[in-house]
Write a protein that holds these residues in place. Structure first.
Motif, mmCIF file in Angstrom:
data_model
loop_
_atom_site.group_PDB
_atom_site.id
_atom_site.type_symbol
_atom_site.label_atom_id
_atom_site.label_comp_id
_atom_site.label_asym_id
_atom_site.label_seq_id
_atom_site.Cartn_x
_atom_site.Cartn_y
_atom_site.Cartn_z
ATOM 1 N N VAL A 64 0.839 -1.208 0.000
ATOM 2 C CA VAL A 64 0.000 0.000 0.000
ATOM 3 C C VAL A 64 0.869 1.250 0.000
ATOM 4 O O VAL A 64 0.634 2.183 -0.772
ATOM 5 N N VAL A 65 1.874 1.298 0.843
ATOM 6 C CA VAL A 65 2.765 2.465 0.915
ATOM 7 C C VAL A 65 3.498 2.654 -0.407
ATOM 8 O O VAL A 65 3.603 3.768 -0.933
ATOM 9 N N ALA A 70 4.303 5.574 -5.521
ATOM 10 C CA ALA A 70 4.437 5.476 -6.982
ATOM 11 C C ALA A 70 3.388 6.334 -7.687
ATOM 12 O O ALA A 70 3.680 6.989 -8.692
ATOM 13 N N THR A 71 2.173 6.367 -7.174
ATOM 14 C CA THR A 71 1.114 7.184 -7.769
ATOM 15 C C THR A 71 1.460 8.667 -7.678
ATOM 16 O O THR A 71 1.312 9.411 -8.652
ATOM 17 N N ALA A 72 1.926 9.087 -6.524
ATOM 18 C CA ALA A 72 2.296 10.497 -6.356
ATOM 19 C C ALA A 72 3.465 10.871 -7.257
ATOM 20 O O ALA A 72 3.467 11.939 -7.878
ATOM 21 N N ALA A 73 4.438 10.000 -7.365
ATOM 22 C CA ALA A 73 5.607 10.287 -8.205
ATOM 23 C C ALA A 73 5.221 10.334 -9.680
ATOM 24 O O ALA A 73 5.704 11.191 -10.424
ATOM 25 N N ARG A 78 4.345 13.489 -14.659
ATOM 26 C CA ARG A 78 3.515 13.895 -15.804
ATOM 27 C C ARG A 78 3.344 15.406 -15.854
ATOM 28 O O ARG A 78 3.405 16.006 -16.921
ATOM 29 N N GLN A 79 3.115 16.024 -14.689
ATOM 30 C CA GLN A 79 2.997 17.489 -14.651
ATOM 31 C C GLN A 79 4.290 18.153 -15.101
ATOM 32 O O GLN A 79 4.271 19.163 -15.794
#
Length: 195
Positions: A64-65, A70-73, A78-79
């Motif tokens: 989960v961590v 990974a999602t935040a990175a 992408r931004q």
């Protein structure tokens, strides 16, 4: 050694050795606790008999961590790519602006859409079909005394997802503009797009 006196079972319970007594074995061993050896032995036995490996709960927490990080990175990356590709539009428009000023000095008017694609000095040398994420266009005002150069994200390019800054523009006075996927952008969004 000399044992503490007091209640009859005090010496047996705590096994205290009086400092400086004959029973002192080494420095720092002023207080002996008989139960400490047994506790240490139990702790050591528990460590030896503990199953090796990780539990399913520990593995789930790690997964989960890792997923959250990974999602935040990925979102941040992408931004970063969107902002980096946006610089293609801003630099291209600033080149068109410089080319328009040189054209105006030679011809007394700004280059229109027909002259924009011609190589200098007859035109600006803007190739709207050039590879990249943006398509560049030039429109002029009546009498060709003003112009607006626009960079619009290509539908087939990766920058089309940049809905906040779908197109950027600049005119003969250096006024910068931007448009979102829904229409013209406000001044704050325009400043963000040109940053």
């Amino acid at each position: 050694g000399r044992r503490c006196t007091g209640s009859p079972g005090a010496a047996g319970l705590y096994g205290a050795v009086v400092p400086g007594g004959a029973g002192r074995r080494r420095a720092g061993a002023d207080l002996l606790v008989p139960g400490a050896r047994a506790t240490a032995a139990l702790t050591m036995r528990a460590r030896l008999h503990r199953p090796l490996g990780v539990t399913a709960m520990e593995l789930l927490v790690v997964l989960v961590v890792t997923t959250i990080l990974a999602t935040a990175a990925t979102a941040a990356y992408r931004q970063h790519l969107v902002r980096a590709r946006r610089s293609e539009a801003t630099l291209g428009l600033l080149r068109v602006q410089g080319a328009q000023e040189r054209y105006f000095l030679r011809h007394g008017q700004y280059a229109g859409a027909d002259e924009a694609t011609l190589p200098p000095p007859a035109g600006l040398g803007v190739d709207p079909a050039s590879p990249g994420d943006y398509e560049f266009t030039v429109t002029t005002t009546e009498g060709q005394q003003g112009y607006v150069a626009t960079a619009t994200a290509r539908r087939s390019g990766a920058q089309w997802d940049d809905t906040a800054c779908r197109s950027l523009s600049i005119d003969e006075a250096g006024r910068r503009g931007a448009a979102t996927a829904d229409g013209p952008a406000d001044s704050g969004t325009t400043a963000l797009c040109w940053r």
